[in-house]
Design a protein around this motif. Structure first.
Motif, PDB file in Angstrom:
ATOM      1  N   PHE A 285      13.573  11.631  11.382  1.00 12.93           N
ATOM      2  CA  PHE A 285      13.193  10.907  12.594  1.00 12.93           C
ATOM      3  C   PHE A 285      11.923  11.492  13.179  1.00 12.93           C
ATOM      4  CE2 PHE A 285      16.671   8.110  13.096  1.00 12.93           C
ATOM      5  CZ  PHE A 285      17.812   8.775  12.689  1.00 12.93           C
TER       6      PHE A 285
ATOM      7  N   TYR B 191       7.237  14.589  17.553  1.00 17.08           N
ATOM      8  CA  TYR B 191       8.222  15.542  17.050  1.00 17.08           C
ATOM      9  C   TYR B 191       8.803  14.977  15.751  1.00 17.08           C
ATOM     10  CZ  TYR B 191       8.280  16.600  22.085  1.00 17.08           C
ATOM     11  OH  TYR B 191       7.926  16.885  23.370  1.00 17.08           O
TER      12      TYR B 191
ATOM     13  N   TYR C 234      12.198  15.417  13.148  1.00 19.07           N
ATOM     14  CA  TYR C 234      13.550  15.932  13.027  1.00 19.07           C
ATOM     15  C   TYR C 234      14.127  15.534  11.674  1.00 19.07           C
ATOM     16  CZ  TYR C 234      13.510  16.469  18.129  1.00 19.07           C
ATOM     17  OH  TYR C 234      13.199  16.818  19.417  1.00 19.07           O
TER      18      TYR C 234
ATOM     19  N   GLN D 207      11.812  11.596  25.716  1.00 23.22           N
ATOM     20  CA  GLN D 207      11.492  11.573  24.292  1.00 23.22           C
ATOM     21  C   GLN D 207      12.128  10.330  23.688  1.00 23.22           C
ATOM     22  OE1 GLN D 207      12.344  14.400  20.413  1.00 23.22           O
ATOM     23  NE2 GLN D 207      12.368  15.294  22.404  1.00 23.22           N
ATOM     24  N   PHE D 208      11.320   9.549  22.966  1.00 24.47           N
ATOM     25  CA  PHE D 208      11.791   8.305  22.371  1.00 24.47           C
ATOM     26  C   PHE D 208      11.726   8.398  20.854  1.00 24.47           C
ATOM     27  CE2 PHE D 208      12.228   5.838  26.185  1.00 24.47           C
ATOM     28  CZ  PHE D 208      11.403   6.502  27.076  1.00 24.47           C
ATOM     29  N   PHE D 209      12.795   7.953  20.210  1.00 24.76           N
ATOM     30  CA  PHE D 209      12.923   8.085  18.771  1.00 24.76           C
ATOM     31  C   PHE D 209      12.552   6.798  18.030  1.00 24.76           C
ATOM     32  CE2 PHE D 209      14.951  12.118  17.723  1.00 24.76           C
ATOM     33  CZ  PHE D 209      15.246  12.589  18.989  1.00 24.76           C
ATOM     34  N   GLY D 210      12.000   6.984  16.842  1.00 27.74           N
ATOM     35  CA  GLY D 210      11.784   5.875  15.925  1.00 27.74           C
ATOM     36  C   GLY D 210      13.064   5.561  15.173  1.00 27.74           C
ATOM     37  N   PRO D 211      13.029   4.535  14.325  1.00 28.68           N
ATOM     38  CA  PRO D 211      14.235   4.115  13.607  1.00 28.68           C
ATOM     39  C   PRO D 211      14.589   5.008  12.421  1.00 28.68           C
ATOM     40  CG  PRO D 211      12.391   2.737  13.018  1.00 28.68           C
ATOM     41  CD  PRO D 211      11.906   3.638  14.105  1.00 28.68           C
TER      42      PRO D 211
END
Lengths: 114, 110
Positions: A90, A33, A35, A103-107
């Motif tokens: 993101f 995903y 964002y 759902q896991f986000f990057g930096p």
């Protein structure tokens, strides 16, 4: 560390230019995903890919495009950049199979358009 | 796109106080997630909920999946300064995109 990587961390460019942001999902995650988060704003969903195919589209401008490659990494292309495109971008990833779809986000990549 | 209604928008509390925030939607979700975001960083997953009525804890954090599947709340007990940040809820229907709340900004006064 979420396991999601994004490059570059910072990007400074001029109006009218084109940039590419890169994301590598967590090992085993098939869905990616993208964002956009402007200053003091919430997360605006742009686009989702699942196993190489576009799955859902949000508030993504026509000047923006994305793709997910066979190795599951994804790229977000931003063209004809405007000052208002300055934001944090993101990437997040998710397994999207079965019940457990966290759902896991990057930096993030901080884009500054001058 | 659809957004979840999250409240309150901001909170200023004394260290040691308990905090409660919630998220509501007009749509049913199968999954509710709660995230914390520090300035300039990516959101970090705090708690995931998968069943209506489910109550889950993670240290001083407790979250519940509403019985109607249209809402969720997050409680933080005995707040400490490092709880400062923006808290987001997110809901998902199977296989589809996640919808995010507008965020609750938490300030903890020592």
């Amino acid at each position: 560390d979420s396991g999601v990587t994004q490059t570059p961390k910072h990007l400074i460019t001029a109006t009218g230019q084109r940039v590419t942001l890169r994301c590598s999902p967590r090992s085993g995650d098939l869905s990616v995903y993208w964002y956009q988060q402007s200053l003091d704003q919430g997360l605006q969903f742009l686009i989702q890919y699942y196993n190489g195919e576009e799955r859902a589209k949000g508030n993504i401008l026509e000047r923006f495009s994305a793709q997910q490659f066979p190795d599951l990494h994804s790229e977000l292309n931003l063209s004809s950049l405007e000052l208002g495109d300055s934001a944090l971008y993101f990437c997040a990833s998710s397994v999207l199979s079965g019940t457990y779809n966290e759902q896991f986000f990057g930096p993030g990549t901080r884009l500054t358009v001058l | 796109g659809q957004q979840l209604n999250q409240s309150p928008q901001s909170m200023f509390i004394q260290e040691g106080e308990d905090v409660s925030m919630n998220c509501t939607s007009s749509s049913i979700f199968n999954t509710w997630l709660w995230y914390k975001q520090d300035p300039g960083e990516g959101p970090v997953l705090l708690i995931a909920l998968y069943k209506a009525g489910e109550l889950t804890s993670n240290g001083r954090l407790t979250a519940q999946f509403g019985i109607t599947r249209k809402d969720s709340f997050l409680n933080i007990s005995a707040s400490i300064p490092s709880d400062v940040g923006i808290y987001f809820c997110a809901g998902q229907r199977t296989g589809n995109q996640f919808y995010f709340g507008t965020g609750t900004s938490l300030t903890v006064i020592p």
